[in-house]
Design an enzyme around this catalytic site. Sequence first.
Site, PDB file in Angstrom:
ATOM      1  N   ARG A 151      10.388  15.534  10.699  1.00  0.00           N
ATOM      2  CA  ARG A 151      10.276  16.400   9.531  1.00  0.00           C
ATOM      3  C   ARG A 151       9.085  17.358   9.606  1.00  0.00           C
ATOM      4  NH1 ARG A 151      12.789  11.934   8.818  1.00  0.00           N
ATOM      5  NH2 ARG A 151      14.412  11.677   7.263  1.00  0.00           N
ATOM      6  N   HIS A 183       0.820  -1.213   0.000  1.00  0.00           N
ATOM      7  CA  HIS A 183       0.000   0.000   0.000  1.00  0.00           C
ATOM      8  C   HIS A 183       0.857   1.266   0.000  1.00  0.00           C
ATOM      9  CE1 HIS A 183      -2.509   3.115   2.072  1.00  0.00           C
ATOM     10  NE2 HIS A 183      -3.412   2.667   1.222  1.00  0.00           N
TER      11      HIS A 183
END
Length: 160
Positions: free
Chosen positions: A127, A88
């Site tokens: 991040r 996925h």
Amino acid sequence: MAGHGAPSLAIDGSGARVAIVASLWHTEVMDGLIAGAQAALAEAGVTQVELVRVPGSFELPLVAQGAAVAGFDAVVALGVIIRGGTPHFEYVSAAATDGLTRVALDTGVPVGFGLLTCDDDQQALDRAGLPGSKEDKGREASEAALGAWQVLRGLVSTAP
């Protein structure tokens, strides 16, 4: 670190109309990305910002295209995909990345790429531009979109 060597962009975004298209998944990371994107736009003088939320990262290209067609000068696409135990991750990452590239090329509207594709939650948090994060990819995506918008404006104004 991926952020090493990042450019310092001086951008005047006054007059720009920018859409931030952001996924609903991974709330904490997305909150950081959105805050970083909004801060960068505000610092560049952008006063017309619309935040649009989409179910997931797979939906980013379609809604980014809608924003581009609706007349926004730039789009900032923000999302998070965390690798799992199935393919996925690869399918959604590739589809979203290819789709966002296509939006920019097909419409001529810059799309800031703020789609995090991470192996685990900690990489995404690192991040997200949150306190303690090493990078702020939301800010970087806004700066990239505005930087491209500024360059394109310059090309149009100097065209024969």
